[in-house]
Design an enzyme around this catalytic site. Structure first.
Site, PDB file in Angstrom:
ATOM      1  CG  ASP A 205      -1.945   1.010   1.292  1.00  0.00           C
ATOM      2  OD1 ASP A 205      -2.812   0.970   0.400  1.00  0.00           O
ATOM      3  OD2 ASP A 205      -1.944   1.863   2.203  1.00  0.00           O
ATOM      4  CD  GLU A 277      -2.199   2.205  -3.654  1.00  0.00           C
ATOM      5  OE1 GLU A 277      -3.275   2.779  -3.848  1.00  0.00           O
ATOM      6  OE2 GLU A 277      -1.558   2.353  -2.601  1.00  0.00           O
TER       7      GLU A 277
HETATM    8  C1  BGC Z   1      -5.445   2.218  -0.390  1.00  0.00           C
HETATM    9  C2  BGC Z   1      -6.608   3.031   0.069  1.00  0.00           C
HETATM   10  C3  BGC Z   1      -6.250   3.629   1.411  1.00  0.00           C
HETATM   11  C4  BGC Z   1      -4.926   4.393   1.345  1.00  0.00           C
HETATM   12  C5  BGC Z   1      -4.366   4.629   2.701  1.00  0.00           C
HETATM   13  C6  BGC Z   1      -4.466   3.340  -0.623  1.00  0.00           C
HETATM   14  O1  BGC Z   1      -3.811   3.506  -1.618  1.00  0.00           O
HETATM   15  O2  BGC Z   1      -5.683   1.461  -1.535  1.00  0.00           O
HETATM   16  O3  BGC Z   1      -7.787   2.309   0.132  1.00  0.00           O
HETATM   17  O4  BGC Z   1      -7.243   4.517   1.805  1.00  0.00           O
HETATM   18  O5  BGC Z   1      -3.962   3.685   0.641  1.00  0.00           O
HETATM   19  O6  BGC Z   1      -3.947   3.425   3.248  1.00  0.00           O
END
Ligand code: BGC
Length: 555
Positions: A205, A277
């Site tokens: 993340d 991500e």
């Molecule tokens: C996740 C989100 C989240 C954020 C903070 C993101 O990129 O996919 O759902 O709110 O990170 O953790």
């Protein structure tokens, strides 16, 4: 060692909304386990589980209070072990979510930091700073939270207001200080905890956020945030490189991923992977996360962000393939996830306008039929590209966004921190419909659902589509089977320039000809080719009409 991550199809389970076993209206791990057979039959290779860890659920579990346990609302560690066992039995790999940028303010280390006070080693695991201005009453710098408002919250101790702490997201999500060796060691231990349980890897993340520029200087440019989360993006402007911000895509993150890669590589058996991500531009910067000693996958978000336009789509595909080639990585395609408007709705909106971040009943409504037609064609494009692909739960049903959620049920912190200016992501997180005629469409044995489901979702239910010719579910099953049979994920893209590039994208991959018509004039597949899959009806004389995709092979 097999490079499975280069071509697998991975299905995102958002546990809160996938299947509920205990009737409380929130999905859970036993619910997910009970539906894994459905995913095997769908034809995916792996699942990615969004966070199921102990959490106050201030950001739907992306606020983790215990990285080594399961939230009681979602199950127990024993339930996780059962899910792993069942997945293994079915031949499905399991990837879990790792949230290393921040934790929950209820994490014991953050609680210890609050209690220990300024200057303590406990506070050094986070970013605590004195405020600016008179009595330190102003935040230490001008950084903004991705969810709106300042990225700093002031601690109020027994003697009144004192230091501030940094949170790039909600105030209940304090950022870790990754220069701290204890933080580094803790996450290596968390990696091992889940690797020892047999997971195939981690979706990381906010992978581009962990390292902040030394000294935490003010942000001097426009502060736009995560795509899909913040409204502060001007889509017409040439984006600044993400690392022009003092908190995104800083070079120091790569050292962290190198150390994690060494941990993963120390495990025998099939390769364990890291998937970033990372909302990073330009794409060449994203490729740096995929150097041979770092991560394996990074979502190709510029493909997801493309409008329904032949030139934009072809450019995004070309950009990703070209940028990743020098580091030897393959692309990781995705069209929907829990942070963006579902593509069956997104593509039914006016494509000349910027993509919205959530839809309310007062907003222009997507054209459902148009959105679904395009979504099916877009999916056919994605699943015929070389590389891995991620599916988001419910997209195989053609599920639309919930576009009429009332404000009082919305839970996304972005909605609340912006006083509703930002609609937020609840509309793509609504619990799945499994059975057309059951209460709550079979999501939960009691019919309960933590977000209300639209009344007209019966037609999307799994049991309303299984074995129904032409249904979106049957289309996905066919495409996944053909993709495997032809090894499309492991192939090579070769553009077919015989069509008008403003109207059509077409290519060859592993002997399959792929054609997506985004133009008004019907087009034909190459002479000598026979259609093996199509996203919609062909014309009476066998041509491919507007917003339709076909796969064909030589006779
Ligand atoms: C996740 C989100 C989240 C954020 C903070 C993101 O990129 O996919 O759902 O709110 O990170 O953790």
């Amino acid at each position: 060692m097999s490079a499975w991550w280069r071509e697998d199809v991975i299905y995102q389970i958002y546990p809160r909304s996938f299947a509920d076993s205990d009737g409380d209206g929130m999905g859970d791990l036993p619910g997910a386990t009970s539906r894994l057979g459905y995913l095997r039959d769908l034809g995916v290779d792996a699942v990615w589980l969004s966070p199921f860890y102990t959490s106050p659920q201030a950001d739907a579990g992306y606020d983790v209070a215990d990285y080594r346990d399961v939230d009681p609302r979602l199950g127990t560690l024993a339930d996780f072990d059962q899910l792993m066992a069942r997945a293994t039995e079915l031949g499905l790999r399991v990837i879990v979510d790792l949230v290393p940028n921040h934790c929950s303010d209820e994490h014991p280390w953050f609680q210890a930091a609050l209690a220990a006070g300024p200057g303590s080693p406990e506070r050094a695991r986070f970013h605590f700073r004195d405020g600016r201005g008179h009595n330190g009453s102003l935040p230490p710098n001008n950084w903004m939270s991705v969810f709106g408002g300042p990225a700093w919250t002031r601690v109020v101790g027994p003697d009144g207001p004192e230091q501030w702490y940094l949170h790039l997201f909600d105030s209940k999500q304090p950022d870790w200080d990754w220069t701290n060796p204890q933080v580094q060691a803790e996450f290596e231990s968390v990696l091992r905890f889940w690797l020892d349980k047999g997971v195939a890897g981690f979706r990381v993340d906010v992978a581009h956020g962990l390292v902040k520029k030394a000294g935490l200087p003010d942000h001097t440019g426009e502060q736009h945030a995560l795509a899909g989360v913040s409204a502060e993006r001007d889509e017409t402007a040439e984006p600044l490189p993400t690392n022009s911000s003092p908190y995104w895509d800083q070079d120091g993150v790569h050292e962290i991923y190198r150390s994690w890669r060494a941990v993963l590589d120390s495990y025998a058996g099939p390769q364990r992977i890291l998937c970033a991500e990372a909302w990073v531009t330009p794409t060449e910067r994203m490729a740096r996360y995929l150097r041979p000693d770092e991560m394996h996958q990074a979502f190709a978000f510029d493909f997801l962000e493309s409008h329904w336009d032949a030139t934009q789509l072809r450019d995004a595909i070309t950009r990703d393939i070209t940028a990743l080639a020098p580091v030897g990585a393959s692309c990781t395609w995705v069209l929907s996830n829990h942070d963006v408007v579902r593509h069956a709705s997104r593509l039914g909106l006016d494509q000349t306008l910027p993509r919205p971040h959530g839809i309310t009943a007062e907003d222009p409504q997507p054209d459902r039929a148009l959105g679904l037609r395009r979504a099916r064609a877009a999916t056919m494009a994605m699943l015929a590209l070389p590389g891995a692909a991620y599916l988001y739960q419910g997209e195989e049903l053609g599920l639309p966004e919930h576009t009429a959620l009332p404000a009082e049920v919305r839970q996304d912190p972005a909605f609340h921190r912006t006083g509703g200016l930002e609609t937020g992501r609840d509309g793509c997180r609504v619990p799945l419909p499994w059975e057309a005629d059951a209460p709550g469409f079979g999501f939960s044995p009691t019919g309960a659902s933590w977000l209300p489901q639209p009344k007209d979702w019966a037609e999307y239910a799994v049991d309303a589509q299984l074995a129904v010719p032409g249904s979106t579910l049957e289309l996905y099953r066919l495409l996944l089977a053909l993709r495997h049979a032809h090894r499309l994920g492991g192939g090579t893209l070769d553009w077919d320039d015989a069509y008008d590039p403003a109207q059509v994208i077409a290519w060859q991959n592993a002997g399959v000809h792929v054609l997506v018509n985004l133009g008004a004039a019907p087009v034909t597949v190459p002479v000598g080719y026979r259609v093996i899959a199509c996203s919609g009806q062909l014309t009476a004389d066998g041509q491919v009409p507007l917003d339709t995709a076909v796969w064909s092979i030589a006779h």
